[in-house]
Design a protein around this motif. Structure first.
Motif, PDB file in Angstrom:
ATOM      1  N   VAL A 120      -3.989  52.591  31.874  1.00 27.05           N
ATOM      2  CA  VAL A 120      -3.206  51.394  31.557  1.00 27.05           C
ATOM      3  C   VAL A 120      -1.788  51.809  31.160  1.00 27.05           C
ATOM      4  N   ARG A 175      -2.216  44.390  26.296  1.00 23.02           N
ATOM      5  CA  ARG A 175      -3.386  43.951  27.045  1.00 23.02           C
ATOM      6  C   ARG A 175      -4.510  43.824  26.021  1.00 23.02           C
ATOM      7  N   TYR A 205      -4.215  49.033  23.855  1.00 25.61           N
ATOM      8  CA  TYR A 205      -3.395  48.994  25.066  1.00 25.61           C
ATOM      9  C   TYR A 205      -2.068  48.291  24.768  1.00 25.61           C
TER      10      TYR A 205
END
Length: 121
Positions: free
Chosen positions: A2, A98, A110
């Motif tokens: 990510v 996220r 994230y």
């Protein structure tokens, strides 16, 4: 992996505007709710806004409601935060997130590196 890369921060006078952008990669962006959080000097993370997958449902912290607007472009894997009527208390590092739990975006691991917003005359 990510990756979230924010941009658009800067120094702005009270009452001014900025538009933050966050380009995402390493996951299915179009299938993920997204959020913005911020951290003021000496304080903890504060949730700012969240947007659903389609971009037609948004939520805001009371402190920014009516002044900030979250939006997204799934074709560009990008989420935006429009900041209007900025106040000195909006000074913070702004992070794209996220969420692993949409109800608690500040707990997600994230998060991008952030972009600094400074509101000062």
């Amino acid at each position: 992996e990510v990756q979230l890369v924010e941009s658009g921060g800067g120094l702005v006078q009270p009452g001014g505007s900025l538009r933050l952008s966050c380009v995402a990669s390493g996951f299915t962006f179009a299938g993920t709710w997204m959020s913005w959080v911020r951290q003021a000097p000496g304080k903890g993370l504060e949730w700012v806004a969240t947007i659903n997958i389609a971009g037609d449902s948004t939520r805001y912290a009371d402190s920014v409601k009516g002044r900030f607007t979250i939006s997204r472009d799934n074709a560009k894997n990008t989420v935006y935060l429009q900041l209007n009527s900025l106040k000195p208390e909006d000074t913070a590092v702004y992070f794209c997130v996220r969420p692993t739990n949409v109800a608690t975006p500040t707990t997600s691991p994230y998060r991008g590196a952030g972009t600094q917003v400074t509101v000062s005359s």
